[in-house]
Design an enzyme around this catalytic site. Structure first.
Site, PDB file in Angstrom:
ATOM      1  N   CYS A 122       0.812  -1.224   0.000  1.00  0.00           N
ATOM      2  CA  CYS A 122       0.000   0.000   0.000  1.00  0.00           C
ATOM      3  C   CYS A 122       0.844   1.274   0.000  1.00  0.00           C
ATOM      4  O   CYS A 122       0.331   2.359  -0.266  1.00  0.00           O
ATOM      5  CB  CYS A 122      -0.962   0.005   1.186  1.00  0.00           C
ATOM      6  SG  CYS A 122      -0.166   0.200   2.783  1.00  0.00           S
ATOM      7  N   ASP A 142       2.291   2.698   2.633  1.00  0.00           N
ATOM      8  CA  ASP A 142       2.292   3.410   3.910  1.00  0.00           C
ATOM      9  C   ASP A 142       3.630   3.240   4.621  1.00  0.00           C
ATOM     10  O   ASP A 142       4.303   2.225   4.474  1.00  0.00           O
ATOM     11  CB  ASP A 142       1.196   2.873   4.840  1.00  0.00           C
ATOM     12  CG  ASP A 142      -0.196   3.299   4.409  1.00  0.00           C
ATOM     13  OD1 ASP A 142      -0.318   4.130   3.490  1.00  0.00           O
ATOM     14  OD2 ASP A 142      -1.167   2.790   4.992  1.00  0.00           O
ATOM     15  N   CYS A 155      -2.217   6.536   4.824  1.00  0.00           N
ATOM     16  CA  CYS A 155      -3.647   6.786   4.727  1.00  0.00           C
ATOM     17  C   CYS A 155      -4.256   7.124   6.091  1.00  0.00           C
ATOM     18  O   CYS A 155      -3.564   7.126   7.112  1.00  0.00           O
ATOM     19  CB  CYS A 155      -4.336   5.551   4.148  1.00  0.00           C
ATOM     20  SG  CYS A 155      -4.256   4.101   5.236  1.00  0.00           S
ATOM     21  N   CYS A 200      -3.131  -1.854   8.839  1.00  0.00           N
ATOM     22  CA  CYS A 200      -2.515  -0.640   9.405  1.00  0.00           C
ATOM     23  C   CYS A 200      -2.288  -0.792  10.904  1.00  0.00           C
ATOM     24  O   CYS A 200      -1.268  -0.336  11.431  1.00  0.00           O
ATOM     25  CB  CYS A 200      -3.382   0.582   9.127  1.00  0.00           C
ATOM     26  SG  CYS A 200      -3.468   1.022   7.380  1.00  0.00           S
TER      27      CYS A 200
END
Length: 158
Positions: A36, A38, A61, A105
């Site tokens: 992703c 991140d 995000c 996350c």
């Protein structure tokens, strides 16, 4: 496709807690997710085995920022041993849930904190090792410069 974020998640995204750096941090880690994109950086300050301060920087995000915000709030003031075991599921629960595709996350936040703690523990181990070496060196020096000459003087007087 819109993601359904809870009010708690949005609040922690829009007004994150503990964002920033700690100069001369006792532990530091950077972690990222190649899928992703991140990234999180964690900084911890530890006193007597307790996390006294923790901060993070995020390139990610809303879920990335919100999970790190919640985690840092929860572990501040916590013993290192407890913080190492902090479950990612608790973060998800504290946020009132996360979209399924964003749960990673919370896992990444916990892994980042664990990595910062490991960095701290490595530094402490090295400091301890260096202190032991210094103590041995001091003892050796005292023995060589004070004790041996003193014994020679005592022998001569006998």
């Amino acid at each position: 496709m819109a993601l359904n974020y809870t009010k708690k998640t949005l609040n922690n995204f829009l007004k994150p807690k503990n964002i920033g750096k700690i100069s001369q941090a006792d532990g530091y880690a950077q972690i990222g997710n190649m899928v992703c994109g991140d990234q999180l950086d964690f900084f911890i300050k530890v006193e007597k085995g307790i996390i006294r301060d923790v901060k993070f920087l995020s390139f990610g995000c809303a879920s990335n920022i919100a999970t790190a915000s919640v985690l840092t709030e929860k572990v501040k003031g916590m013993k290192i041993e407890e913080a190492k075991k902090y479950p990612w599921q608790k973060i998800v629960s504290d946020l009132g849930g996360l979209p399924h595709q964003k749960v990673h996350c919370s896992v990444m936040a916990v892994q980042g904190l664990q990595k910062a703690i490991a960095d701290y523990e490595k530094k402490i181990k090295n400091i301890s090792k260096n202190n032991n070496k210094q103590q041995k060196d001091v003892k050796k020096s005292i023995k060589k410069s004070i004790i041996k000459p003193a014994k020679k003087i005592i022998k001569k007087k006998k």
